[in-house]
Design a protein around this motif. Structure first.
Motif, PDB file in Angstrom:
ATOM      1  N   VAL A 197      -2.054  -4.303  -9.318  1.00 18.63           N
ATOM      2  CA  VAL A 197      -2.508  -3.019  -8.792  1.00 18.63           C
ATOM      3  C   VAL A 197      -2.207  -1.903  -9.786  1.00 18.63           C
ATOM      4  O   VAL A 197      -3.077  -1.100 -10.133  1.00 18.63           O
ATOM      5  CB  VAL A 197      -1.820  -2.717  -7.445  1.00 18.63           C
ATOM      6  N   LEU A 210      -7.383  -1.272  -8.025  1.00 21.42           N
ATOM      7  CA  LEU A 210      -7.894   0.101  -8.142  1.00 21.42           C
ATOM      8  C   LEU A 210      -8.875   0.401  -7.005  1.00 21.42           C
ATOM      9  O   LEU A 210      -8.837   1.483  -6.406  1.00 21.42           O
ATOM     10  CB  LEU A 210      -8.577   0.276  -9.501  1.00 21.42           C
ATOM     11  N   PHE A 212      -8.868  -0.859  -4.116  1.00 22.88           N
ATOM     12  CA  PHE A 212      -8.085  -0.695  -2.884  1.00 22.88           C
ATOM     13  C   PHE A 212      -7.619   0.754  -2.751  1.00 22.88           C
ATOM     14  O   PHE A 212      -7.806   1.392  -1.716  1.00 22.88           O
ATOM     15  CB  PHE A 212      -6.882  -1.639  -2.926  1.00 22.88           C
ATOM     16  N   VAL A 213      -7.048   1.278  -3.826  1.00 24.37           N
ATOM     17  CA  VAL A 213      -6.544   2.654  -3.784  1.00 24.37           C
ATOM     18  C   VAL A 213      -7.694   3.631  -3.559  1.00 24.37           C
ATOM     19  O   VAL A 213      -7.608   4.550  -2.744  1.00 24.37           O
ATOM     20  CB  VAL A 213      -5.790   2.969  -5.094  1.00 24.37           C
ATOM     21  N   GLN A 214      -8.801   3.389  -4.274  1.00 28.96           N
ATOM     22  CA  GLN A 214      -9.946   4.295  -4.119  1.00 28.96           C
ATOM     23  C   GLN A 214     -10.552   4.197  -2.732  1.00 28.96           C
ATOM     24  O   GLN A 214     -10.981   5.195  -2.160  1.00 28.96           O
ATOM     25  CB  GLN A 214     -10.997   3.978  -5.178  1.00 28.96           C
ATOM     26  N   LEU A 216      -8.986   3.561  -0.016  1.00 26.60           N
ATOM     27  CA  LEU A 216      -8.154   4.345   0.890  1.00 26.60           C
ATOM     28  C   LEU A 216      -8.436   5.833   0.706  1.00 26.60           C
ATOM     29  O   LEU A 216      -8.526   6.579   1.672  1.00 26.60           O
ATOM     30  CB  LEU A 216      -6.677   4.070   0.628  1.00 26.60           C
ATOM     31  N   GLY A 217      -8.586   6.230  -0.562  1.00 23.99           N
ATOM     32  CA  GLY A 217      -8.871   7.630  -0.846  1.00 23.99           C
ATOM     33  C   GLY A 217     -10.195   8.071  -0.251  1.00 23.99           C
ATOM     34  O   GLY A 217     -10.342   9.195   0.206  1.00 23.99           O
ATOM     35  N   ASN A 218     -11.157   7.172  -0.255  1.00 21.44           N
ATOM     36  CA  ASN A 218     -12.483   7.504   0.281  1.00 21.44           C
ATOM     37  C   ASN A 218     -12.604   7.135   1.745  1.00 21.44           C
ATOM     38  O   ASN A 218     -13.698   7.129   2.292  1.00 21.44           O
ATOM     39  CB  ASN A 218     -13.571   6.768  -0.502  1.00 21.44           C
ATOM     40  N   ARG A 219     -11.503   6.768   2.358  1.00 25.21           N
ATOM     41  CA  ARG A 219     -11.442   6.407   3.770  1.00 25.21           C
ATOM     42  C   ARG A 219     -12.420   5.278   4.108  1.00 25.21           C
ATOM     43  O   ARG A 219     -13.102   5.293   5.109  1.00 25.21           O
ATOM     44  CB  ARG A 219     -11.713   7.633   4.651  1.00 25.21           C
ATOM     45  N   ARG A 220     -12.486   4.304   3.234  1.00 23.02           N
ATOM     46  CA  ARG A 220     -13.305   3.121   3.545  1.00 23.02           C
ATOM     47  C   ARG A 220     -12.331   2.010   3.916  1.00 23.02           C
ATOM     48  O   ARG A 220     -12.005   1.132   3.126  1.00 23.02           O
ATOM     49  CB  ARG A 220     -14.144   2.730   2.344  1.00 23.02           C
ATOM     50  N   GLU A 222     -12.435  -0.516   5.884  1.00 24.40           N
ATOM     51  CA  GLU A 222     -12.816  -1.926   5.992  1.00 24.40           C
ATOM     52  C   GLU A 222     -12.730  -2.596   4.617  1.00 24.40           C
ATOM     53  O   GLU A 222     -12.267  -3.725   4.502  1.00 24.40           O
ATOM     54  CB  GLU A 222     -14.204  -2.074   6.629  1.00 24.40           C
ATOM     55  N   LEU A 227      -9.631  -6.057   0.889  1.00 24.13           N
ATOM     56  CA  LEU A 227      -8.985  -6.294  -0.402  1.00 24.13           C
ATOM     57  C   LEU A 227      -7.521  -6.683  -0.219  1.00 24.13           C
ATOM     58  O   LEU A 227      -7.015  -7.553  -0.922  1.00 24.13           O
ATOM     59  CB  LEU A 227      -9.098  -5.044  -1.273  1.00 24.13           C
ATOM     60  N   ALA A 228      -6.855  -6.032   0.744  1.00 20.53           N
ATOM     61  CA  ALA A 228      -5.458  -6.400   0.994  1.00 20.53           C
ATOM     62  C   ALA A 228      -5.373  -7.855   1.423  1.00 20.53           C
ATOM     63  O   ALA A 228      -4.495  -8.602   0.992  1.00 20.53           O
ATOM     64  CB  ALA A 228      -4.864  -5.488   2.063  1.00 20.53           C
TER      65      ALA A 228
END
Lengths: 253, 655
Positions: A197, A210, A212-214, A216-220, A222, A227-228
């Motif tokens: 990560v 990356l 995954f982080v994005q 979360l940032g974009n509130r996606r 699902e 990815l987790a």
């Protein structure tokens, strides 16, 4: 591989002024029809490259270490591997990036791109940062195994019978060391997976970490949870492989 | 053995010596760092001015590289990095120590109990440990931090503690199993020592020295995790305001930088100036390496078979010194009010008001904006929170907080970046709701669909009080970043006091000449149930049908159908009352609907408002879709309008 290609029309401009000399901007921000597949695929490429590199460096170096008689050389190699394995991937990623920047700022030498995705020179630095620790780990375990085998009675007998070094290596040492090398590789891969990560984040490599982080940032959410889950499955598969290898080693000896 | 002998043993253990010196140095930085910092850690400069020896001045825009004035350069807001590292050590180390101790506590208690008692409990613990260990630490920590956000700093610390314990518990369990089989344990048991004293007395004494090593290792690991979380934009940002009877009187212990926070948003600037921004990361790594060295040294010193072992007495002294140092640094955490969340609109307004009062006394707060761009690399917080203040000369002051972080203030005069018309705006009052509720509502009302189809977007949540309104309102604007022909989507408006949807700001506020058939809104459920139809919806600049956004927008004589997977096609449209009214189909299908392509629309022009039935086909399926079209100058929200007296409702029935 077409889906990995970037769409140059979708580069963010404005505040994000990329230094085009240090990286290929067209590959920074990608737009995917299947972001999950692309992310996991990109991560898999990075993981495979770094582990392959770690094997390519660690195994020969480990064998050379086990075979070598030069004390100074051995001490040096062992110290380097201690350093490499005790510092986190986060450090290596940052350090590598710093060196590249320093070279650019001081001497205007552009060695390799420090950010972006591409199955070309972009792959080098992230896999280096991710692969240093596995390489050191594989080196250390290989070296220990080879050293142990080298002093075994059957090897001494083989030497006494006049077997050439190459034959000795190919027939006795490598086959006997291979379970340890395989086990080391699997363990190293697990370690690399958990560092993935942060390495992807530092080098803006559009893999699962990356994304995954994005996501979360974009509130996606699902995509993030998928990815987790992919990470957990990957880690569990590697744990399973480690268990299998462990059983095999126990049966073999 | 003499004291000198012991000292020699200690000195021949370089890892321990270096680790001890480093730890004590970190402690000293933590305690005295704020006092010796050469600059105010929060003083930001938009230009770094330097007097050169030849009498000239040099001007540089931050972030700047290290030089003699700023040893480690300045960050993106022109703040001295070395001062920030020094002042931030205290809070960062406190958080790290508290989390590491908590993590150790979890690992130790689970490890000892499962090792000692075994059975089903041990199996459950080992399954739980395997589950936690399967997900990479950073990933799990991100999810935990987001989930525990309402708990504040305690949640943040709990998140750091709740990952990484499986290794400890497994290690301790193995040690306990080993110690359990030792002869002295058996002897103790045989003379009737009770179980609890066996654990607290004998077992802990056996496992104790290793525990110190594990504690040092974990402290380093937690610090790294803190840094990694900071890098992705999750950090504790702290400022405490003493609120008395006379209102806020300014920072008390506040405006404390934190190492994780220094790394937050680093990547954003790292592209233009990497060296200065990567320096905080270097300090984190140095500190974490110090703890690793300490752990290594302690392991050698406590190993009875090592040549570097020290006497139990010496080890006890070492233990006490380290434990005291760690407890001391944890004490520093008491009294700091830090929160992991982003600032709310109101938090920022309080801070911005103070800044505005200093720069332009008497100016009034007219607009607040939270920006969320698509390429954001921080999790769950706006990339920038901006406050606009207007003075008597109609000039605008922009006060921005990067990453909605209260410590990253940026002030610009005469500059607006959000295309707001400041004329006619009323001054905004205090105590309005934050930007997250309107954003959530806008997401439900078409925003989410917009972002799905437009991957490079910019979302702005704008708080204003237009002159023709009774209350301040929030509007949410979704616009493409660049290189796209898609129109912005404006979801307006939400009452900034209650969060309720109020009428559109775009439309003149007049009563519609006809009532709104309730059926039009229900039509979307038909749409959703048709197989493979989910990807399509019909939308106009203000009319959208088929998605939730038609809750807010009805109107216009124009229909657009967005491209998606498959081949949607507008077949025909008939007016329910007036069969002679013919719709003009401008383009029947979205011209490009391959995934990943820029958006295109099918377009249908309706000559008269009213109830229309539109036939849309996808493959062999044909769907009748009834919608209500308003004239473009009147875009009311059907939910909000009661039936107009004296007007007969139109017989608009879905087929």
């Amino acid at each position: 591989m077409v889906s990995f290609l970037a769409d140059p029309a979708h580069i963010e401009t404005g505040e994000l002024r990329a230094n085009s000399l240090l990286m290929n901007t067209s590959q920074l921000f990608r737009r995917e029809a299947n972001p999950f597949g692309a992310a996991v695929g990109s991560s898999a490429i990075l993981m495979l490259t770094s582990i392959a590199g770690a094997i390519a460096v660690g195994v020969p170096a480990g064998i050379a270490y086990g075979w070598s008689t030069s004390r100074a050389l051995r001490a040096l190699a062992w110290s380097v591997s201690t350093l490499a394995s005790s510092l986190p991937a986060f450090f290596w990623a940052v350090a590598i990036e710093l060196v590249m920047i320093w070279l650019w700022v001081q001497f205007r030498i552009q060695v390799l791109p420090t950010a972006g995705f591409g199955i070309d020179e972009h792959l080098v630095l992230p896999s280096l940062a991710l692969g240093i620790r596995p390489a050191a780990y594989i080196f250390r375990l290989t070296a220990t195994a080879v050293e142990e085998i080298r002093h075994a009675d059957y090897v001494r007998t083989a030497i006494a019978k006049g077997l050439s070094e190459r034959a000795l290596l190919a027939r006795h040492v490598l086959p006997n060391a291979s379970p340890n090398i395989i086990a080391a590789t699997v363990f190293a891969a697990r370690g690399a997976l958990s560092s993935l990560v942060i390495v992807e984040f530092v080098f803006i490599w559009g893999g699962a970490g990356l994304t995954f982080v994005q996501a979360l940032g974009n509130r996606r959410l699902e995509l993030a949870s998928a990815l987790a889950l992919a990470f957990a499955v990957g880690s569990a598969l590697l744990a399973l492989a480690a268990d299998l290898v462990r059983t095999r080693v126990r049966v073999g000896t | 053995m003499s004291t000198r002998h012991e000292l020699r043993r200690l000195i021949t253990n370089p890892a321990l010596v270096m680790g001890l010196i480093g730890t004590l140095a970190l402690l000293a930085i933590g305690v005295f760092g704020g006092l010796v910092a050469p600059y105010d850690p929060n003083a930001n400069l938009s230009l770094i001015v330097k007097h050169l020896p030849d009498g000239t001045l040099s001007f540089r825009v931050p972030p700047t590289f290290p030089d003699t004035d700023h040893w480690f350069g300045t960050d993106a807001l022109g703040r001295d990095q070395w001062s920030r590292v020094l002042t931030g050590a205290w809070l960062s180390l406190s958080v790290v120590v508290v989390s590491a101790v908590a993590r150790l506590g979890i690992g130790l208690s689970l490890g000892v109990t499962s090792g000692w008692y075994g059975g089903l409990f041990a199996r459950v613990v080992s399954i739980g440990a395997a589950g936690v260990a399967a997900v990479p630490q950073l990933l799990l920590a991100i999810m935990l931090v987001l989930a525990t956000r309402p708990l504040g700093a305690a949640g943040f610390i709990a998140s750091l503690a709740l990952v990484g314990w499986p290794e400890i518990s497994e290690y301790i369990r193995a040690e306990v199993l080993r110690a359990k089989a030792q002869p002295f344990m058996e002897a103790a048991r045989s003379i009737g020592v009770p179980g609890r004293r066996l654990i607290t007395g004998h077992l802990v004494a056996t496992v104790g020295p290793q525990l110190l090593t594990v504690a040092a290792l974990e402290t380093g690991a937690v610090l790294l995790l803190l840094a990694e979380l900071g890098l992705v934009g999750l950090f504790l940002a702290g400022a405490t305001f003493l609120v008395g009877d006379f209102g806020p009187v300014g920072p008390l212990k506040g405006r404390v930088p934190e190492w994780g926070q220094m790394l937050g948003g680093l990547q954003f600037y790292a592209i233009t100036a990497e060296l200065p921004t990567l320096i905080p990361a270097l300090f984190v790594v140095l500190a974490s390496a110090t703890f690793a060295l300490l752990a290594d040294g302690l392991r050698a010193a406590s190993d009875p078979f090592s040549s570097r072992r020290v006497l139990p007495g010496t080890f006890g002294v070492l233990t006490k010194v380290l434990a005291g140092a760690l407890c001391f640094s944890a004490v520093g955490f008491i009294g700091v009010n830090v929160r992991p969340g982003a600032m709310t609109m109101e938090d920022g307004r309080v801070l911005a008001a103070r800044t505005a009062e200093t720069i332009w006394p008497g100016s009034e707060f007219v607009a607040g904006v939270a920006r969320y761009p698509s390429g954001t690399r921080v999790v769950d917080r706006p990339e920038r929170l901006t406050y606009y203040y207007r003075n008597d000369h109609e000039e605008v002051l922009r006060i921005s907080f990067q990453n909605a972080d209260r410590l990253a203030v940026e002030v610009r005069k005469y500059e607006s970046e959000d295309e707001i018309d400041f004329n006619g705006l009323k001054a905004l009052p205090a105590g309005l709701m934050s930007y997250d509720t309107p954003l959530r509502l806008a997401e439900q009302n078409g925003g989410f669909a917009y972002r799905q189809f437009q991957p490079n977007y910019l979302v702005r949540v704008i708080l204003t009080w237009p002159g023709d309104r009774d209350a301040p309102v929030y509007a949410v604007i979704y616009s493409p970043m660049s290189g796209s022909r898609v129109d912005p989507l404006r979801v307006c408006c939400f009452d900034a006091r209650t969060g309720e949807i109020v009428d559109s700001l775009v439309a003149p506020r007049l009563a519609p000449p006809w009532p709104v058939p309730a059926d039009c809104a229900a039509a979307r459920s038909v749409y959703r149930q048709v197989d493979r139809f989910q990807g399509y919806f019909v939308m106009g600049p203000s009319l959208s049908v088929g998605t939730q956004s038609n809750l807010n927008y009805q109107g216009d004589t124009f229909i657009w159908m967005l491209g998606g997977q498959g081949t949607p096609r507008l077949e025909s449209a008939t007016n329910v009352e007036d069969a002679s009214a013919r719709a003009d189909i401008v383009s029947p299908s979205p011209t490009g609907n391959a995934p990943g392509q820029a958006l295109s629309f099918a377009t249908l022009r309706l000559p008269v408002p009213g109830c229309w039935t539109v036939k849309v086909s996808v493959g062999s399926a044909v769907l009748d879709y009834t919608l209500y079209a308003y004239p473009s100058d009147c875009r009311p929200q059907h939910e909000r309008f009661a039936a107009v007296p004296g007007v007969t409702p139109l017989p608009c029935v879905r087929r």
